[in-house]
Design an enzyme around this catalytic site. Structure first.
Site, short mmCIF file in Angstrom:
data_model
loop_
_atom_site.label_atom_id
_atom_site.label_comp_id
_atom_site.label_asym_id
_atom_site.label_seq_id
_atom_site.Cartn_x
_atom_site.Cartn_y
_atom_site.Cartn_z
N TYR A 146 44.85 22.68 30.07
CA TYR A 146 45.82 23.86 29.48
C TYR A 146 46.89 24.12 30.55
O TYR A 146 46.52 24.21 31.75
CB TYR A 146 45.27 24.89 28.88
N HIS B 119 39.33 35.06 26.56
CA HIS B 119 39.76 35.43 27.71
C HIS B 119 41.26 35.76 27.53
O HIS B 119 42.04 35.06 26.76
CB HIS B 119 39.72 34.45 28.79
#
Length: 185
Positions: free
Chosen positions: A132, A62
């Site tokens: 993240y 992504h």
């Protein structure tokens, strides 16, 4: 914090200093000042994300396009993943190249992935929790990606059979399609 350089100059592995004894361990997982000193420029994170996935789940690859591009600092806090960053900066000497790193709760390493990279991971353990930080908010209209098995990129995944992908990730583009459709610039 120990910095490990990768084959792609801008992608860094960060290894914390861990203090352990019979009670367990302690480490500083993030320090803004130290992190900016390592990079040599300021970074402002605006969003933290946390996913939980089962073995053989592959998420990615992504990225967000244009002004919504994101820098990411990623880590695995439970289990283990094979984490991948692919350089999609057309003018880069490493365009189309990839870096793969084992991130795990045991090694406590983090991977710095700057803007201009596609990112994904394959879960190697029974369960993995992945966290993240990003420097830009999620923007669905700018969300894009590259298929995990693009032959031009040729990522050497630890396994390629029995993978579990989302319907969205099964329909991602090849790098050549992204170029032809002008989805990367």
């Amino acid at each position: 914090m120990n910095v490990i350089r990768t084959e792609i100059e801008d992608v860094l592995i960060l290894e914390p200093r861990v203090f352990g004894d019979d009670r367990g361990f302690f480490y500083e997982s993030f320090n803004q000042s130290a992190f900016e000193h390592i990079l040599g420029y300021p970074v402002s994170f605006v969003q933290d994300n946390h996913s939980r996935s089962s073995k053989n789940v592959l998420r990615g690859l992504h990225f967000q396009r244009g002004e919504y591009a994101q820098d990411k600092l990623v880590r695995c806090t439970h289990g283990a993943v094979f984490d991948v960053a692919v350089d999609i900066r057309p003018n880069s000497v490493s365009f189309g190249k990839w870096v793969g790193v084992l991130l795990s709760a045991d090694n406590k390493q983090q991977l710095w992935i700057p803007k201009g990279f596609a990112h994904g991971f394959l879960v190697l353990s029974d369960i993995a929790e992945f966290q993240y930080k990003t420097t830009n908010y999620y923007h669905p209209e700018s969300d894009c990606g590259i298929c995990w098995n693009d032959e031009r990129i040729a990522i050497d995944w630890p396994q390629t059979s029995g993978l579990i992908l989302s319907p969205k990730d099964e329909r991602l583009f090849t790098l050549d399609e992204l170029i032809r459709l002008k989805l990367i610039a």
